[in-house]
Design a protein around this motif. Structure first.
Motif, PDB file in Angstrom:
ATOM      1  N   THR A 104      21.638 -17.310   0.258  1.00  0.00           N
ATOM      2  CA  THR A 104      22.717 -16.365  -0.008  1.00  0.00           C
ATOM      3  C   THR A 104      23.261 -15.774   1.290  1.00  0.00           C
ATOM      4  OG1 THR A 104      21.189 -14.527  -0.298  1.00  0.00           O
ATOM      5  CG2 THR A 104      21.846 -15.730  -2.273  1.00  0.00           C
ATOM      6  N   GLY A 105      22.452 -15.703   2.341  1.00  0.00           N
ATOM      7  CA  GLY A 105      22.915 -15.203   3.630  1.00  0.00           C
ATOM      8  C   GLY A 105      22.994 -13.693   3.712  1.00  0.00           C
ATOM      9  N   VAL A 106      22.266 -12.985   2.887  1.00  0.00           N
ATOM     10  CA  VAL A 106      22.319 -11.529   2.854  1.00  0.00           C
ATOM     11  C   VAL A 106      21.806 -10.936   4.162  1.00  0.00           C
ATOM     12  CG1 VAL A 106      21.409  -9.467   1.696  1.00  0.00           C
ATOM     13  CG2 VAL A 106      22.113 -11.443   0.366  1.00  0.00           C
ATOM     14  N   LYS A 151       8.029 -18.775  -3.130  1.00  0.00           N
ATOM     15  CA  LYS A 151       8.651 -19.691  -2.187  1.00  0.00           C
ATOM     16  C   LYS A 151      10.061 -20.051  -2.638  1.00  0.00           C
ATOM     17  CE  LYS A 151       7.320 -23.683   0.542  1.00  0.00           C
ATOM     18  NZ  LYS A 151       6.314 -24.723   0.732  1.00  0.00           N
ATOM     19  N   LYS A 152      10.242 -20.294  -3.957  1.00  0.00           N
ATOM     20  CA  LYS A 152      11.567 -20.576  -4.507  1.00  0.00           C
ATOM     21  C   LYS A 152      12.497 -19.390  -4.303  1.00  0.00           C
ATOM     22  CE  LYS A 152      10.293 -23.707  -8.276  1.00  0.00           C
ATOM     23  NZ  LYS A 152      10.265 -23.848  -9.744  1.00  0.00           N
ATOM     24  N   PHE A 153      11.966 -18.174  -4.555  1.00  0.00           N
ATOM     25  CA  PHE A 153      12.769 -16.970  -4.390  1.00  0.00           C
ATOM     26  C   PHE A 153      13.227 -16.806  -2.948  1.00  0.00           C
ATOM     27  CE2 PHE A 153      12.929 -12.489  -3.176  1.00  0.00           C
ATOM     28  CZ  PHE A 153      13.978 -12.073  -3.990  1.00  0.00           C
ATOM     29  N   LYS A 154      12.312 -16.991  -2.005  1.00  0.00           N
ATOM     30  CA  LYS A 154      12.654 -16.842  -0.588  1.00  0.00           C
ATOM     31  C   LYS A 154      13.720 -17.837  -0.174  1.00  0.00           C
ATOM     32  CE  LYS A 154       8.198 -15.040   0.924  1.00  0.00           C
ATOM     33  NZ  LYS A 154       6.987 -15.308   1.712  1.00  0.00           N
ATOM     34  N   ARG A 155      13.612 -19.074  -0.667  1.00  0.00           N
ATOM     35  CA  ARG A 155      14.579 -20.108  -0.334  1.00  0.00           C
ATOM     36  C   ARG A 155      15.965 -19.751  -0.873  1.00  0.00           C
ATOM     37  NH1 ARG A 155      12.454 -24.774  -2.785  1.00  0.00           N
ATOM     38  NH2 ARG A 155      10.608 -24.413  -1.533  1.00  0.00           N
ATOM     39  N   LYS A 156      16.012 -19.285  -2.118  1.00  0.00           N
ATOM     40  CA  LYS A 156      17.289 -18.891  -2.709  1.00  0.00           C
ATOM     41  C   LYS A 156      17.879 -17.696  -1.972  1.00  0.00           C
ATOM     42  CE  LYS A 156      17.134 -20.477  -7.459  1.00  0.00           C
ATOM     43  NZ  LYS A 156      17.299 -20.078  -8.873  1.00  0.00           N
ATOM     44  N   PHE A 157      17.018 -16.748  -1.589  1.00  0.00           N
ATOM     45  CA  PHE A 157      17.474 -15.541  -0.890  1.00  0.00           C
ATOM     46  C   PHE A 157      18.073 -15.899   0.462  1.00  0.00           C
ATOM     47  CE2 PHE A 157      16.729 -11.695   1.679  1.00  0.00           C
ATOM     48  CZ  PHE A 157      17.428 -10.792   0.907  1.00  0.00           C
ATOM     49  N   GLU A 158      17.454 -16.826   1.195  1.00  0.00           N
ATOM     50  CA  GLU A 158      17.978 -17.236   2.487  1.00  0.00           C
ATOM     51  C   GLU A 158      19.314 -17.941   2.350  1.00  0.00           C
ATOM     52  OE1 GLU A 158      15.376 -19.396   5.035  1.00  0.00           O
ATOM     53  OE2 GLU A 158      13.825 -17.858   4.967  1.00  0.00           O
ATOM     54  N   MET A 175      22.447 -11.161  -8.483  1.00  0.00           N
ATOM     55  CA  MET A 175      21.025 -11.028  -8.641  1.00  0.00           C
ATOM     56  C   MET A 175      20.400 -12.422  -8.702  1.00  0.00           C
ATOM     57  SD  MET A 175      19.259  -8.663 -11.329  1.00  0.00           S
ATOM     58  CE  MET A 175      17.865  -9.020 -12.238  1.00  0.00           C
ATOM     59  N   ILE A 176      19.332 -12.584  -7.990  1.00  0.00           N
ATOM     60  CA  ILE A 176      18.664 -13.874  -7.922  1.00  0.00           C
ATOM     61  C   ILE A 176      17.640 -13.975  -9.050  1.00  0.00           C
ATOM     62  CG2 ILE A 176      17.242 -15.379  -6.520  1.00  0.00           C
ATOM     63  CD1 ILE A 176      18.378 -13.984  -4.068  1.00  0.00           C
ATOM     64  N   VAL A 177      17.732 -15.046  -9.801  1.00  0.00           N
ATOM     65  CA  VAL A 177      16.811 -15.274 -10.903  1.00  0.00           C
ATOM     66  C   VAL A 177      16.037 -16.548 -10.616  1.00  0.00           C
ATOM     67  CG1 VAL A 177      16.609 -15.698 -13.362  1.00  0.00           C
ATOM     68  CG2 VAL A 177      18.367 -14.148 -12.523  1.00  0.00           C
ATOM     69  N   VAL A 178      14.713 -16.441 -10.678  1.00  0.00           N
ATOM     70  CA  VAL A 178      13.848 -17.595 -10.465  1.00  0.00           C
ATOM     71  C   VAL A 178      13.055 -17.827 -11.741  1.00  0.00           C
ATOM     72  CG1 VAL A 178      11.990 -18.557  -9.061  1.00  0.00           C
ATOM     73  CG2 VAL A 178      13.667 -17.043  -8.016  1.00  0.00           C
ATOM     74  N   PRO A 179      13.388 -18.867 -12.473  1.00  0.00           N
ATOM     75  CA  PRO A 179      12.628 -19.136 -13.694  1.00  0.00           C
ATOM     76  C   PRO A 179      11.213 -19.625 -13.361  1.00  0.00           C
ATOM     77  CG  PRO A 179      14.231 -20.869 -13.323  1.00  0.00           C
ATOM     78  CD  PRO A 179      14.466 -19.820 -12.270  1.00  0.00           C
ATOM     79  N   VAL A 180      10.227 -19.015 -13.980  1.00  0.00           N
ATOM     80  CA  VAL A 180       8.828 -19.386 -13.751  1.00  0.00           C
ATOM     81  C   VAL A 180       8.318 -20.082 -14.998  1.00  0.00           C
ATOM     82  CG1 VAL A 180       6.538 -18.531 -13.203  1.00  0.00           C
ATOM     83  CG2 VAL A 180       8.536 -17.404 -12.246  1.00  0.00           C
ATOM     84  N   LYS A 181       7.818 -21.284 -14.814  1.00  0.00           N
ATOM     85  CA  LYS A 181       7.296 -22.053 -15.942  1.00  0.00           C
ATOM     86  C   LYS A 181       5.901 -21.569 -16.307  1.00  0.00           C
ATOM     87  CE  LYS A 181       9.892 -26.086 -14.497  1.00  0.00           C
ATOM     88  NZ  LYS A 181       9.806 -27.415 -13.912  1.00  0.00           N
ATOM     89  N   GLU A 182       5.494 -21.900 -17.489  1.00  0.00           N
ATOM     90  CA  GLU A 182       4.163 -21.510 -17.971  1.00  0.00           C
ATOM     91  C   GLU A 182       3.092 -22.149 -17.092  1.00  0.00           C
ATOM     92  OE1 GLU A 182       1.671 -19.385 -20.297  1.00  0.00           O
ATOM     93  OE2 GLU A 182       3.841 -19.426 -20.553  1.00  0.00           O
TER      94      GLU A 182
END
Length: 63
Positions: A26-28, A17-24, A1-8
């Motif tokens: 992984t190569g799913v 954008k961070k999520f999309k980059r991490k998802f790519e 599972m991809i976790v993207v920490p979001v700052k206050e």
């Protein structure tokens, strides 16, 4: 599972954008497209050989 920490106070678009980059990374999606159809082992081997020949010719032409 991809976790993207979001700052206050961080922008939601930036988090997406961070999520999309991490998802790519992984190569799913790439793996999913590869598994959609079955390729015979002989065809896979032939394509690997053709790619190796292409790379070798390209490397020789650069030198």
């Amino acid at each position: 599972m991809i976790v993207v920490p979001v700052k206050e106070g961080e922008n939601i678009e930036r988090a997406l954008k961070k999520f999309k980059r991490k998802f790519e990374k992984t190569g799913v999606v790439k793996e999913l497209r590869r598994r959609q159809c079955f390729d015979k082992p002989s065809i896979v081997g032939r394509e690997e050989k053709m790619h190796a020949i292409y790379v070798q010719k390209k490397n020789l032409s650069e030198e």
